[in-house]
Enzyme design. Sequence first.
Site: not given
Length: 531
Positions: A188, A260
């Site tokens: 992230h 993702d």
Amino acid sequence: MHQLIVVRGSGKLADHQRGYPRWELPNNKLRSLLEAGVGGVILLGGSAAEVALRCTQLRRWAGQPLLLCADVEEGVGQRFDGATWLVPPLALGRLYGREPQQALELAERYGQCTGRDAQGLGLNWVLGPVCDVNNNPANPVINVRAWGEDPATAGALAAAFVRGVQAAGVLGCAKHFPGHGDTSSDSHITLPLLPHSRERLAAIELPPFQQAIAAGVASVMTAHLMLPELDQERPATLSKPVLTGLLRQQLGFGGLIVTDALVMDAITGRYGAGEAAVLALEAGADLVLMPADADAAIAAIAEAVASGRLRVEQLEASAERRLQALERCAGPEAALAVADPEAAAQPNQVLALELVRATMETAGSSGAATPQAGINLIRLDSALAAAAAVLKATAPALARPESRGWSTLLLEGRSPSPWGTDTDAPLAMERLGPGPVLLQLFVRGNPFRGSAGSAEPWPAALRQLARAGRLAGLVVYGSPYLWEELRPLLPPGVPGVYSPGQMPLAQAEALQRLGSGLGLGDTEAGAGFTD
């Protein structure tokens, strides 16, 4: 090409209720994209009742079959209040080492429960199971989300979950291919490096995905990480050798490949929104999840088709795989066919309590005498502080000690520091107040934080409280690694409990297990806490 894009929306109905406006599109933009043919929405936030209304609204705007998904790895109640919240998957991985058949049976029921709840809300795609092998306790992003710490455990339980969730009429998703378990950084916020050989990948990372594929999993999600052994230039999400060569050709996966979230810093820090989307499709992805700019992604894909960079036939094949996946789902009308929602929820509530009880661990003695009421010292890690569902005012970790006269001292990201300067006695005891101390630690690996758990000196703090004769009991919620570090430090006669779950149901059971010695037991532990 629009149908190959999945955007993010809030589960709440009104724009001003959005929890993450940076990522969650406002209603006018969301509706415009759906009317233009965008093929899916990932939802976060809101109650179960709100999300059910939201799913109906989104389908109406789209006017076509729509993929509606959520990251509900720990049951739908993990994200949407009112549905069933289950213990983290790694809890069953640890149970598998002791009771493999029980763990497998529970994992399949876990999937059934998640699928039933998702389908009842109108969701048709569950972004789970996590097939990563969490063989690195320092992993900040996978951690307790994994089903196991070795490939055999992770694969067996993930496959059982797949069978359960898809039997309920929703799609499953094995993630994060080809394996995000052995990293100590979070995709992230950065781009992790996995420097393993092909032989190592085949032995550790790939087997759980192979077992999920063998179980018929409908989709596979990519990982944002570098695998120099397979591709020295691009992360797995954008790598043709990984997605087409390894996943499609070598492992024979014929279902949907979804990226993702492309909004994650591992991608946006290196590629523009349009280029990332095109690279993902070039690599072999079917669906582009959460591009940083949906319009830019759509425009770039159109330009790539016009220039011949992307073949129309390839995009048509992806669109066909999407339609085939949708045909596997129970229709939205199935959610309306539940005659008695309360009765339908009963098996889920039974399972939630069974999971909590089967995966809880205890140490020390429950004690014979009730000490004087003292300090209920709670550490709520920063990521959980944003999720108020863990510690509502009625949460047992707060309410039960307070009802017995204990004073709560809650430490979270914005609280005054309890730490002094002495590394051997780190707690500033004068800030705690007098009396015995019940220590409750809510700590687990969480995305966006960059560490796998608390970096605070809890071992030294535990020894300090023990030396002062003030440690009345310990409860660790979440991280098995912190529990394993602290359990040996418990003095004789001081009770300790580990609960993988952090929800109110788990808190009630943990305090019950802590024992009558603290006066915190309740003959109806578990009753009424099925959040």
